[in-house]
Design an enzyme around this catalytic site. Sequence first.
Site, PDB file in Angstrom:
ATOM      1  N   ASP A 298       0.811  -1.222   0.000  1.00 24.25           N
ATOM      2  CA  ASP A 298       0.000   0.000   0.000  1.00 24.25           C
ATOM      3  C   ASP A 298       0.843   1.270   0.000  1.00 24.25           C
ATOM      4  O   ASP A 298       0.299   2.379   0.056  1.00 24.25           O
ATOM      5  CB  ASP A 298      -0.919   0.023   1.235  1.00 24.25           C
ATOM      6  CG  ASP A 298      -2.232  -0.738   1.009  1.00 24.25           C
ATOM      7  OD1 ASP A 298      -2.597  -0.962  -0.169  1.00 24.25           O
ATOM      8  OD2 ASP A 298      -2.876  -1.094   2.011  1.00 24.25           O
TER       9      ASP A 298
ATOM     10  N   HIS B 296     -11.309   7.468   4.417  1.00 25.06           N
ATOM     11  CA  HIS B 296     -10.393   8.597   4.565  1.00 25.06           C
ATOM     12  C   HIS B 296     -11.129   9.845   4.076  1.00 25.06           C
ATOM     13  O   HIS B 296     -11.915   9.763   3.119  1.00 25.06           O
ATOM     14  CB  HIS B 296      -9.153   8.438   3.666  1.00 25.06           C
ATOM     15  CG  HIS B 296      -8.067   7.577   4.217  1.00 25.06           C
ATOM     16  ND1 HIS B 296      -7.371   6.675   3.431  1.00 25.06           N
ATOM     17  CD2 HIS B 296      -7.514   7.497   5.460  1.00 25.06           C
ATOM     18  CE1 HIS B 296      -6.441   6.074   4.172  1.00 25.06           C
ATOM     19  NE2 HIS B 296      -6.515   6.542   5.399  1.00 25.06           N
TER      20      HIS B 296
ATOM     21  N   CYS C 227      -4.968   9.596  -3.460  1.00 29.12           N
ATOM     22  CA  CYS C 227      -4.266   8.670  -2.566  1.00 29.12           C
ATOM     23  C   CYS C 227      -2.822   8.461  -3.017  1.00 29.12           C
ATOM     24  O   CYS C 227      -1.949   8.204  -2.185  1.00 29.12           O
ATOM     25  CB  CYS C 227      -4.956   7.312  -2.541  1.00 29.12           C
ATOM     26  SG  CYS C 227      -6.627   7.344  -1.939  1.00 29.12           S
TER      27      CYS C 227
HETATM   28  N1  ARG Z   1      -5.328   0.133   0.936  1.00 25.39           N
HETATM   29  C1  ARG Z   1      -5.075   1.427   1.481  1.00 25.39           C
HETATM   30  C2  ARG Z   1      -5.658   1.519   2.878  1.00 25.39           C
HETATM   31  O1  ARG Z   1      -6.701   0.975   3.114  1.00 25.39           O
HETATM   32  C3  ARG Z   1      -5.625   2.510   0.594  1.00 25.39           C
HETATM   33  C4  ARG Z   1      -5.266   3.890   1.023  1.00 25.39           C
HETATM   34  C5  ARG Z   1      -5.898   4.956   0.203  1.00 25.39           C
HETATM   35  N2  ARG Z   1      -5.368   6.236   0.503  1.00 25.39           N
HETATM   36  C6  ARG Z   1      -6.068   7.374   0.657  1.00 25.39           C
HETATM   37  N3  ARG Z   1      -5.417   8.476   0.818  1.00 25.39           N
HETATM   38  N4  ARG Z   1      -7.369   7.357   0.734  1.00 25.39           N
HETATM   39  O2  ARG Z   1      -5.096   2.115   3.755  1.00 25.39           O
END
Ligand code: ARG
Length: 286
Positions: free
Chosen positions: A80, A179, A279
């Site tokens: 990630d 988020h 992201c």
């Molecule tokens: N798989 C990551 C998580 O769940 C994705 C993060 C996405 N990032 C963001 N800034 N929304 O943490």
Amino acid sequence: MTNTDTAAQLASATRTPSPRTYLMCRPEHFTVSYKINPWMEPTNPTDTKRALAQWQTLYDTYLELGHTVELVDPVDGLPDMVYSANGGFVIDNIAYGASFTYPERQAEGPAYMDWFRERGFDLRVPANTNEGEGDFLLVGNTILAGTGFRSESRSHSEVASVFGREVVTLSLVNPSFYHLDTALAVLDPLTGDENANIAYLPSAFDAKSLAILQDRYPDAIIVSEEDASILGLNSISDGFNVVIASRAIGFERQLRERGYNPIGVDLSELLLGGGGVKCCTLELRR
Ligand code: ARG
């Protein structure tokens, strides 16, 4: 003033792009091997080569727009890490480090902090769990801060003291929009509070937070569930050009009507991890 006057006024508004510096991380080790948000399905296959190619298009788009992109080395075993927005929050050369919620991502915190330290940022090691620009967004002079799924509300007061700015807490209620940057997009970040504007998905917030958004941003773009459900809001604006998910057709039209220049990029592979344009992008404000 009639609605038509307002619409005409918004469309003719002069939008001025300003060059930015971003931090990105090549998805060399990208895959979905665990599940920490509803988008992730470890049994579904991912294609790392395809993720790399899509990411490269985003990178090239920023360069074509005149932005600068810096890179942090990807770390094997941290799939990630491509979502660099979560690596910290940077204003005035101060880098507030991240402290991740889930053990699967915790090693990313120090990896990003090392990068900030080596590049001469004034690094602040966080005392509270927070996922950087995933939950902290600078809008004009104000920091909007998300909580509910990842960043603890205690990190909001920490951010207020680190940066000496007003921090407005917003509570997220839908696990698919875990988020803040999945539920709210900053459109005009550099123009001071009077001209600051955002786009958001109302149903992602609790009633109190929604009332705050309606009061502070009466001209905000209200994005449809359909566009938000492909992470259309997870976008990057330089004040004129707005890089968005190519499938967010409605949002694209809304942006155009307001005098912005939407640019669609396909990040379908990275969507499998629950992330989009924003992201993959951390703004470095030196
Ligand atoms: N798989 C990551 C998580 O769940 C994705 C993060 C996405 N990032 C963001 N800034 N929304 O943490």
